[in-house]
Scaffold this active site. Sequence first.
Site, PDB file in Angstrom:
ATOM      1  CE  LYS A 134      94.318  51.068  57.420  1.00 58.21           C
ATOM      2  NZ  LYS A 134      93.371  52.165  57.078  1.00 58.21           N
ATOM      3  CE1 TYR A 160      90.458  52.310  61.719  1.00 60.63           C
ATOM      4  CE2 TYR A 160      89.881  50.163  60.831  1.00 60.63           C
ATOM      5  CZ  TYR A 160      90.769  51.218  60.941  1.00 60.63           C
ATOM      6  OH  TYR A 160      91.966  51.180  60.271  1.00 60.63           O
ATOM      7  CB  THR A 177      94.458  59.842  56.271  1.00 62.08           C
ATOM      8  OG1 THR A 177      94.826  60.105  57.621  1.00 62.08           O
ATOM      9  CG2 THR A 177      93.395  58.757  56.239  1.00 62.08           C
ATOM     10  CG  ASN A 209      94.819  54.369  54.582  1.00 65.28           C
ATOM     11  OD1 ASN A 209      94.618  53.240  55.036  1.00 65.28           O
ATOM     12  ND2 ASN A 209      94.624  55.462  55.293  1.00 65.28           N
ATOM     13  CG  HIS A 250      95.444  52.069  62.057  1.00 61.60           C
ATOM     14  ND1 HIS A 250      94.591  53.146  62.071  1.00 61.60           N
ATOM     15  CD2 HIS A 250      95.741  51.799  63.356  1.00 61.60           C
ATOM     16  CE1 HIS A 250      94.374  53.498  63.340  1.00 61.60           C
ATOM     17  NE2 HIS A 250      95.057  52.700  64.139  1.00 61.60           N
ATOM     18  CD  GLU A 275      94.266  52.709  67.501  1.00 62.60           C
ATOM     19  OE1 GLU A 275      93.424  53.485  67.037  1.00 62.60           O
ATOM     20  OE2 GLU A 275      95.427  52.606  67.039  1.00 62.60           O
TER      21      GLU A 275
HETATM   22  P1  CMP Z   1      93.273  54.783  59.553  1.00 63.15           P
HETATM   23  O1  CMP Z   1      94.564  55.395  59.931  1.00 63.15           O
HETATM   24  O2  CMP Z   1      93.179  53.297  59.599  1.00 63.15           O
HETATM   25  O3  CMP Z   1      92.118  55.382  60.499  1.00 63.15           O
HETATM   26  C1  CMP Z   1      90.776  55.469  60.103  1.00 63.15           C
HETATM   27  C2  CMP Z   1      90.588  55.085  58.679  1.00 63.15           C
HETATM   28  O4  CMP Z   1      89.381  55.491  58.114  1.00 63.15           O
HETATM   29  C3  CMP Z   1      91.647  55.767  57.842  1.00 63.15           C
HETATM   30  O5  CMP Z   1      92.901  55.232  58.083  1.00 63.15           O
HETATM   31  C4  CMP Z   1      91.092  55.547  56.456  1.00 63.15           C
HETATM   32  O6  CMP Z   1      91.396  54.268  55.953  1.00 63.15           O
HETATM   33  C5  CMP Z   1      89.601  55.638  56.727  1.00 63.15           C
HETATM   34  N1  CMP Z   1      89.096  56.951  56.329  1.00 63.15           N
HETATM   35  C6  CMP Z   1      89.347  58.138  56.875  1.00 63.15           C
HETATM   36  N2  CMP Z   1      88.681  59.114  56.237  1.00 63.15           N
HETATM   37  C7  CMP Z   1      87.992  58.501  55.266  1.00 63.15           C
HETATM   38  C8  CMP Z   1      87.108  58.957  54.246  1.00 63.15           C
HETATM   39  N3  CMP Z   1      86.808  60.254  54.121  1.00 63.15           N
HETATM   40  N4  CMP Z   1      86.586  58.038  53.408  1.00 63.15           N
HETATM   41  C9  CMP Z   1      86.883  56.733  53.537  1.00 63.15           C
HETATM   42  N5  CMP Z   1      87.713  56.232  54.490  1.00 63.15           N
HETATM   43  C10 CMP Z   1      88.261  57.111  55.326  1.00 63.15           C
END
Ligand code: CMP
Length: 140
Positions: A10, A50, A92, A113, A116, A127
Site C-alpha cells: 500500500k 474495494y 488486519t 496497514n 493487502h 483481484e
Molecule cells: P485489506 O486487507 O486491504 O482489506 C480491506 C481493508 O479495509 C483492510 O485491509 C483495512 O485497511 C481496511 N479496514 C478494515 N477494517 C477497517 C476498519 N474497521 N476501519 C478502517 N479500515 C478498515
Amino acid sequence: MIERTLSIIKPDGVKKKIIGDIIGRFEKGGLKVVAMRMVHMSKREAEGFYAVHKDKPFYSSLTDFMSSGPAVVMILEGDGAIAKNRQLMGATDPKKADAGTIRAAYGTSIEVNTVHGSDAPETAATETAYFFSDIERFTY
Ligand code: CMP
C-alpha cells in the site's frame, strides 16, 4: 496446492521505502512473484477494487488512502499461497498482528496497514484479474 494470490504494498509501505524488505519476506517465506507493477490508483480504481466494502463506514477513507500515492501490485504463487501470504502479513489491525509479521513491523492503523492480500480463492481470482492480464503473468 499451488495457488496464486494478489498482494498490494500500500502507499504507506512504498513511502517508507520497504518494498524490498516486503518482497524479501515473501520470497524467503516460499512465495514467488509471478506478476508485478507499480500503480497510482485513481479514487475510482480504488473504489472498484474495494467494491465489496462499499457499504462499510471506512470505504471512503480507505479508498482515499489507497489512491493517495503509488502502490505495488503483485501476484504471488506458492503452495497454499493465500494462507501463507496472510500469515506473513499478520492480522488486519497491526496492534493485533503477531510479532514478526509485516503489519506488526510496519502497520500504522487498521486502515494504514502496509499490505493487502486476497482472503480466499474466489477473491484471489477476481483481484488478480483486476490488475493483471494473462500476458502479464509469468511462470518460472
Ligand atoms: P485489506 O486487507 O486491504 O482489506 C480491506 C481493508 O479495509 C483492510 O485491509 C483495512 O485497511 C481496511 N479496514 C478494515 N477494517 C477497517 C476498519 N474497521 N476501519 C478502517 N479500515 C478498515
